[in-house]
Design a protein around this motif. Sequence first.
Motif, mmCIF file in Angstrom:
data_model
loop_
_atom_site.group_PDB
_atom_site.id
_atom_site.type_symbol
_atom_site.label_atom_id
_atom_site.label_comp_id
_atom_site.label_asym_id
_atom_site.label_seq_id
_atom_site.Cartn_x
_atom_site.Cartn_y
_atom_site.Cartn_z
ATOM 1 N N GLY A 1 -28.026 14.763 8.416
ATOM 2 C CA GLY A 1 -26.894 15.253 9.188
ATOM 3 C C GLY A 1 -25.633 14.435 9.095
ATOM 4 O O GLY A 1 -24.647 14.731 9.776
ATOM 5 N N TYR A 2 -25.627 13.397 8.247
ATOM 6 C CA TYR A 2 -24.414 12.599 8.051
ATOM 7 C C TYR A 2 -23.526 13.251 6.988
ATOM 8 O O TYR A 2 -24.020 13.764 5.977
ATOM 9 C CB TYR A 2 -24.768 11.185 7.595
ATOM 10 N N GLY A 3 -22.216 13.185 7.217
ATOM 11 C CA GLY A 3 -21.253 13.668 6.239
ATOM 12 C C GLY A 3 -20.143 12.647 6.066
ATOM 13 O O GLY A 3 -19.923 11.792 6.932
ATOM 14 N N ILE A 4 -19.433 12.737 4.958
ATOM 15 C CA ILE A 4 -18.335 11.795 4.688
ATOM 16 C C ILE A 4 -17.194 12.090 5.652
ATOM 17 O O ILE A 4 -16.469 13.073 5.503
ATOM 18 C CB ILE A 4 -17.854 11.902 3.234
ATOM 19 N N GLY A 5 -17.026 11.218 6.639
ATOM 20 C CA GLY A 5 -16.014 11.427 7.663
ATOM 21 C C GLY A 5 -14.679 10.802 7.335
ATOM 22 O O GLY A 5 -13.633 11.274 7.794
ATOM 23 N N THR A 6 -14.687 9.711 6.557
ATOM 24 C CA THR A 6 -13.441 9.075 6.130
ATOM 25 C C THR A 6 -13.598 8.613 4.695
ATOM 26 O O THR A 6 -14.703 8.332 4.231
ATOM 27 C CB THR A 6 -13.059 7.856 6.997
ATOM 28 N N ARG A 7 -12.475 8.538 4.002
ATOM 29 C CA ARG A 7 -12.431 7.948 2.667
ATOM 30 C C ARG A 7 -11.388 6.843 2.645
ATOM 31 O O ARG A 7 -10.514 6.782 3.509
ATOM 32 C CB ARG A 7 -12.114 9.017 1.606
ATOM 33 N N SER A 8 -11.487 5.974 1.658
ATOM 34 C CA SER A 8 -10.545 4.863 1.560
ATOM 35 C C SER A 8 -10.240 4.594 0.092
ATOM 36 O O SER A 8 -10.894 5.134 -0.803
ATOM 37 C CB SER A 8 -11.106 3.610 2.225
ATOM 38 N N GLN A 9 -9.263 3.736 -0.133
ATOM 39 C CA GLN A 9 -8.868 3.402 -1.497
ATOM 40 C C GLN A 9 -8.809 1.892 -1.688
ATOM 41 O O GLN A 9 -8.503 1.140 -0.764
ATOM 42 C CB GLN A 9 -7.507 4.021 -1.832
ATOM 43 N N ASP A 10 -9.137 1.464 -2.901
ATOM 44 C CA ASP A 10 -8.903 0.091 -3.332
ATOM 45 C C ASP A 10 -7.618 0.094 -4.147
ATOM 46 O O ASP A 10 -7.376 1.009 -4.942
ATOM 47 C CB ASP A 10 -10.050 -0.430 -4.191
ATOM 48 N N LEU B 1 -7.027 -6.058 6.941
ATOM 49 C CA LEU B 1 -5.608 -6.066 7.284
ATOM 50 C C LEU B 1 -5.375 -4.982 8.313
ATOM 51 O O LEU B 1 -5.599 -3.799 8.043
ATOM 52 C CB LEU B 1 -4.746 -5.840 6.041
ATOM 53 N N HIS B 2 -4.946 -5.400 9.501
ATOM 54 C CA HIS B 2 -4.707 -4.456 10.590
ATOM 55 C C HIS B 2 -3.394 -4.784 11.272
ATOM 56 O O HIS B 2 -3.067 -5.963 11.481
ATOM 57 C CB HIS B 2 -5.834 -4.528 11.638
ATOM 58 N N GLY B 3 -2.662 -3.755 11.645
ATOM 59 C CA GLY B 3 -1.424 -3.930 12.383
ATOM 60 C C GLY B 3 -1.273 -2.864 13.434
ATOM 61 O O GLY B 3 -1.756 -1.736 13.274
ATOM 62 N N ALA B 4 -0.578 -3.213 14.510
ATOM 63 C CA ALA B 4 -0.396 -2.264 15.602
ATOM 64 C C ALA B 4 0.607 -1.177 15.272
ATOM 65 O O ALA B 4 0.656 -0.154 15.947
ATOM 66 C CB ALA B 4 0.040 -3.010 16.864
ATOM 67 N N ASN B 5 1.419 -1.388 14.227
ATOM 68 C CA ASN B 5 2.441 -0.416 13.850
ATOM 69 C C ASN B 5 2.815 -0.638 12.391
ATOM 70 O O ASN B 5 2.348 -1.598 11.751
ATOM 71 C CB ASN B 5 3.668 -0.551 14.759
ATOM 72 N N THR B 6 3.649 0.247 11.861
ATOM 73 C CA THR B 6 4.030 0.161 10.453
ATOM 74 C C THR B 6 4.769 -1.133 10.148
ATOM 75 O O THR B 6 4.599 -1.726 9.073
ATOM 76 C CB THR B 6 4.894 1.367 10.066
ATOM 77 N N ALA B 7 5.597 -1.595 11.092
ATOM 78 C CA ALA B 7 6.344 -2.833 10.862
ATOM 79 C C ALA B 7 5.408 -4.020 10.688
ATOM 80 O O ALA B 7 5.633 -4.887 9.829
ATOM 81 C CB ALA B 7 7.313 -3.083 12.013
ATOM 82 N N ALA C 1 -6.584 -5.216 -2.644
ATOM 83 C CA ALA C 1 -6.946 -4.851 -1.275
ATOM 84 C C ALA C 1 -8.017 -3.772 -1.323
ATOM 85 O O ALA C 1 -7.901 -2.803 -2.079
ATOM 86 C CB ALA C 1 -5.725 -4.368 -0.498
ATOM 87 N N PHE C 2 -9.042 -3.945 -0.509
ATOM 88 C CA PHE C 2 -10.218 -3.068 -0.564
ATOM 89 C C PHE C 2 -10.325 -2.229 0.707
ATOM 90 O O PHE C 2 -10.069 -2.701 1.813
ATOM 91 C CB PHE C 2 -11.478 -3.908 -0.742
ATOM 92 N N GLY C 3 -10.692 -0.959 0.524
ATOM 93 C CA GLY C 3 -10.944 -0.084 1.660
ATOM 94 C C GLY C 3 -9.729 0.215 2.506
ATOM 95 O O GLY C 3 -9.802 0.276 3.735
ATOM 96 N N ARG C 4 -8.584 0.467 1.875
ATOM 97 C CA ARG C 4 -7.360 0.742 2.611
ATOM 98 C C ARG C 4 -7.222 2.240 2.943
ATOM 99 O O ARG C 4 -7.813 3.079 2.271
ATOM 100 C CB ARG C 4 -6.132 0.301 1.794
ATOM 101 N N PRO C 5 -6.428 2.579 3.971
ATOM 102 C CA PRO C 5 -6.215 3.996 4.296
ATOM 103 C C PRO C 5 -5.584 4.742 3.122
ATOM 104 O O PRO C 5 -4.751 4.193 2.398
ATOM 105 C CB PRO C 5 -5.254 3.944 5.490
ATOM 106 N N THR D 1 -4.965 16.709 11.521
ATOM 107 C CA THR D 1 -4.579 15.498 12.234
ATOM 108 C C THR D 1 -3.310 14.915 11.609
ATOM 109 O O THR D 1 -3.091 15.054 10.403
ATOM 110 C CB THR D 1 -5.697 14.439 12.188
ATOM 111 N N PRO D 2 -2.462 14.236 12.407
ATOM 112 C CA PRO D 2 -1.198 13.719 11.868
ATOM 113 C C PRO D 2 -1.376 12.546 10.914
ATOM 114 O O PRO D 2 -0.508 12.287 10.085
ATOM 115 C CB PRO D 2 -0.415 13.303 13.125
ATOM 116 N N THR D 3 -2.470 11.799 11.027
ATOM 117 C CA THR D 3 -2.763 10.693 10.109
ATOM 118 C C THR D 3 -4.164 10.868 9.552
ATOM 119 O O THR D 3 -5.024 11.490 10.170
ATOM 120 C CB THR D 3 -2.659 9.328 10.810
ATOM 121 N N ARG D 4 -4.397 10.289 8.389
ATOM 122 C CA ARG D 4 -5.730 10.342 7.807
ATOM 123 C C ARG D 4 -6.670 9.480 8.635
ATOM 124 O O ARG D 4 -6.309 8.383 9.082
ATOM 125 C CB ARG D 4 -5.717 9.822 6.366
ATOM 126 N N PRO D 5 -7.903 9.925 8.845
ATOM 127 C CA PRO D 5 -8.853 9.069 9.549
ATOM 128 C C PRO D 5 -9.247 7.875 8.692
ATOM 129 O O PRO D 5 -9.192 7.943 7.464
ATOM 130 C CB PRO D 5 -10.040 10.007 9.789
#
Length: 400
Positions: free
Chosen positions: A128-137, A239-245, A265-269, A390-394
């Motif tokens: 019952g698992y499905g690919i819920g998010t994808r990422s890029q290197d 790498l995480h930030g509260a906003n684009t800046a 960079a690995f596993g980025r949005p 959704t407005p942003t990719r998960p």
Amino acid sequence: MTDFVVRPAVEGEQRALFEVLGRSLHAPPVDDERWEKRSAGWPADRKVGAFADKQPIGVASSVGTAMTVPGGKVVPAAAVDGVGVRADHTRRGVLTAMMREQLGDLQARGEVLAALHASETTIYGRFGYGIGTRSQDVSVSPRRARFRDSAPAGGQVRLISSSEAIELLPELYRRIGLRRPGMIERPQRWWSSQTHRMKDLVVAVHTGPDGDDGFVAYQPQDRVMKPPEMRIALAVHNLHGANTAAVAGLWRFLLKIDLVGEVRAFGRPLDEPLAPMLVDTRAWRVTDVSDELWVRLVDVPAALAARSYRDGDPVVIEVRDPFLPANSGCYRIGPDGAGRTDELPQLRLDVDVLAMLYLGEWQATTLAAAGRIEALQADAPERADELLRTPTRPWCGTGF
């Protein structure tokens, strides 16, 4: 008749089960030093073990957490962080039995979703698992990466020691918040498991107008310090930030470090906005796109009710869940929410496909064209696309 039993682990069995997991992943044997580092983050609670002749032959482990869903609500979830079967007991139904036991346990705990990072993509769909998010290197060339004048400038960045990182990052991650669907809370057990890794990483913190609002953890690689080369690569793992800046400020910092020939960079949005900020967009090169988080709707009614939907005509979907039959049935989803219904279905799909749609990563029209969704009404996939958009990719952004 099976030649094994599956049951919750009890105190004292942790190390043997951890050894089984390590063997299934071809890791080195667990010596006393390694077990001392890992034991605090490997309690008996939430471990399902398979045993033959009283010896462990399989394990399925999870950590309690919470996940953001579209609309911003945070729901109870399980991070499935270790599943393996001993090589001499594979293909005997051990994994299926453990997955059934684990999902039953998660239901009893009231957890709405389960999630994992899959070692192989052909394993978990049948549960019952499905690919819920994808990422890029990505690979970025500091030599070519000049920011446009209009790009966010960011704030100040400072380096901190590993001991400071251990103290500061858990609170900073909470302050940044779960900004995208798919992001999860990092419980103390997760941070404890990272303590030994901090010594190998360089950590920098970004400070914006309202205080610390981002961080990056990276590691130098491929060090060549003999003239005329004099270069290294930086591997960015977090790498995480509260906003684009804040995100832009951290990238600016990385790309200005001396003697760096490449930033990896690995596993980025998938929708990270760095490339459009650069004068030369080819300085940012995608090296891989892959599945990131596999999601399982443990409680389908609660999961559908928790997320938000965009304006549009409601759609009735029929969900099939042979592994957890109580989830099966018809659900009406629309701008006002979702719930069970006796109306006739307009789309028919399995629960793993629903997981692919749930966070907004996939479109119903795409999955219908691929034969993963049965459209019982011609325009239903397009209407589902609009409702689930959704407005942003998960993105999850947390390894476990």
